[in-house]
Design a protein around this motif. Sequence first.
Motif, mmCIF file in Angstrom:
data_model
loop_
_atom_site.group_PDB
_atom_site.id
_atom_site.type_symbol
_atom_site.label_atom_id
_atom_site.label_comp_id
_atom_site.label_asym_id
_atom_site.label_seq_id
_atom_site.Cartn_x
_atom_site.Cartn_y
_atom_site.Cartn_z
ATOM 1 N N ARG A 1 50.078 52.965 22.880
ATOM 2 C CA ARG A 1 49.254 54.168 22.979
ATOM 3 C C ARG A 1 49.410 54.889 24.315
ATOM 4 N NH1 ARG A 1 46.366 56.911 19.397
ATOM 5 N NH2 ARG A 1 44.415 56.825 20.600
ATOM 6 N N ASP B 1 51.088 50.295 9.349
ATOM 7 C CA ASP B 1 51.069 51.714 8.997
ATOM 8 C C ASP B 1 50.008 52.474 9.791
ATOM 9 O OD1 ASP B 1 53.120 51.340 7.185
ATOM 10 O OD2 ASP B 1 51.769 51.083 5.462
ATOM 11 N N ARG B 2 48.820 51.888 9.931
ATOM 12 C CA ARG B 2 47.750 52.556 10.676
ATOM 13 C C ARG B 2 48.132 52.749 12.141
ATOM 14 N NH1 ARG B 2 44.558 48.743 8.027
ATOM 15 N NH2 ARG B 2 44.180 47.637 9.997
ATOM 16 N N ARG C 1 51.156 52.865 13.450
ATOM 17 C CA ARG C 1 52.225 53.863 13.565
ATOM 18 C C ARG C 1 51.653 55.272 13.544
ATOM 19 N NH1 ARG C 1 56.564 50.712 9.721
ATOM 20 N NH2 ARG C 1 57.846 49.829 11.397
ATOM 21 N N ARG C 2 50.689 55.512 12.683
ATOM 22 C CA ARG C 2 50.060 56.836 12.630
ATOM 23 C C ARG C 2 49.299 57.116 13.920
ATOM 24 N NH1 ARG C 2 48.945 55.178 7.243
ATOM 25 N NH2 ARG C 2 46.790 54.662 7.800
ATOM 26 N N ALA C 3 48.621 56.097 14.439
ATOM 27 C CA ALA C 3 47.848 56.284 15.663
ATOM 28 C C ALA C 3 48.767 56.556 16.863
ATOM 29 C CB ALA C 3 46.989 55.059 15.939
ATOM 30 N N ALA D 1 51.671 57.931 16.684
ATOM 31 C CA ALA D 1 52.221 59.267 16.490
ATOM 32 C C ALA D 1 51.256 60.358 16.931
ATOM 33 C CB ALA D 1 52.602 59.472 15.018
ATOM 34 N N ALA D 2 49.989 60.012 17.118
ATOM 35 C CA ALA D 2 48.990 60.994 17.552
ATOM 36 C C ALA D 2 49.153 61.350 19.025
ATOM 37 C CB ALA D 2 47.580 60.462 17.295
ATOM 38 N N GLU D 3 50.128 60.741 19.690
ATOM 39 C CA GLU D 3 50.477 61.050 21.072
ATOM 40 C C GLU D 3 49.306 60.845 22.015
ATOM 41 O OE1 GLU D 3 52.155 64.908 21.309
ATOM 42 O OE2 GLU D 3 53.825 64.456 19.973
#
Length: 477
Positions: free
Chosen positions: A310, A446-447, A449-451, A453-455
């Motif tokens: 993160r 998956d969760r 990876r999405r988090a 990607a939120a930069e």
Amino acid sequence: MTDIARGVQLRRCGAPPPIRMVHVGLGAFHRSHQAWYTARAADSAHWGIAAFTGQSLDVAERLNAQGGVYTLIVRGSAADSFETVDSIVAAYPGVDIAAFVAVLGSHDVVVLTLTITEAAYHLDAEGVLDLDDPHVCHDLAILRAVFAEGSALDEVPPLRSALARVLLALEGRRRSGAPPLAIIPCDNLPHNGYLVGQALASLAEMTSAPLRVWLETGISVVSTSVDRITPRMSPEDSDEVFVETGVVDLAPVVTEEFSDWVLAGDFPSGRPAWETAGARFVADIAPWEARKLWMLNGAHSVLAALGTLRGHALVSGAIDDPVCREVVDALWQEAARHLPDVEVTHYAAELIARFRNPRIEHRLVQIATDATTKMRLRIVPVALRERAAGRPAEGCAAAVAAWWLSDTGDAPREGGSNGLDRAVACLDTGLAHDPTFMAAVAAAVDRIRRAVAAEASPGEADRARRPQNSTTLGGRS
């Protein structure tokens, strides 16, 4: 650096306490923990410490120049306080085996504490003495010869392992009829008292039958759980002591406000009244060890993996990231179900406050070293207990997912489900073949990876902190 030439050198005031304890592994953590507890005990005037370094001469020289006393800088979230600790009476380099044999052989000495790191015990994956370790083999050959010939113990060739040096000094106690000795390992080694006792017994079995028999009554090995974040010294620490107190201290130590020490075992010849300084004596150390390992260390492993993904660099920033905090809270809820009667709720609140302290730097990259071994000790036991109870262990699964995705661990993570299966099998084959747990891990991947990607950007605490030296927790991270 501040000009401190005009300052008054820190010195001991009054007569030192008699040496009744020996410590091996003199460093910042010992001085913030066991030496501090001893200095604060109600009977501290009767308990002086002779401390031996690992290999360094520097710490011993700096402490001896001050009569063993030093300043403990207690670093709170808002300000520092300063305390003089005077329980260390003499300091020696660890390579001085003759001095170690002589000091530990004294009939006045009845307690030996150790902070030598887990690896320095030279145990294998099963927790027994590693007979393939070259340092162990080297020392076994020397001990066999010395004990068989009845040689003088202060003239042996250099020994490479701490436990071999301890055994050599124990032979001196056996020969002189010294009273029973309590040995207290203070490293993050699960079941440390039992394992260290077994390792010493194994060394004795292979080197001296009389010594092996003597160990049955000549020593008691106490199990402990230790906890206090202690950064390594920087030049600025001495400057701060001088500015705030007017005293020149060559060997200050920085630590956090929190401290904890839990002990279980016998002290056949006495001990300091550490309970008057806040230590706890219990019949069973296991739940206290597990609490620290699963909650403090487990959370650190989560933050090291997920926090880095993160964009964080420090524990203080990662703990306030809602994505990281959600996984930590879930892990703690699962761990708490298997930690009865050890003040879990209060401990969790204390951990959050400690993690958030922006003035104690704890770098995630440091925690991330040897990540696979740490996951086996910190996360897998909770996951297995949750699955045995019929629960999906989603908090543990998220921790495993973050570990797999993180590029700060000790090995690259392969992509795809086959790579994930193989990685989890490295932690525990049973979990890798558990479809419910593996489904939870895959969903968490998956969760996360999405988090990621939120930069997410580093938290305020990460940006605010200037670089400092690394940190040790409970002796080790």
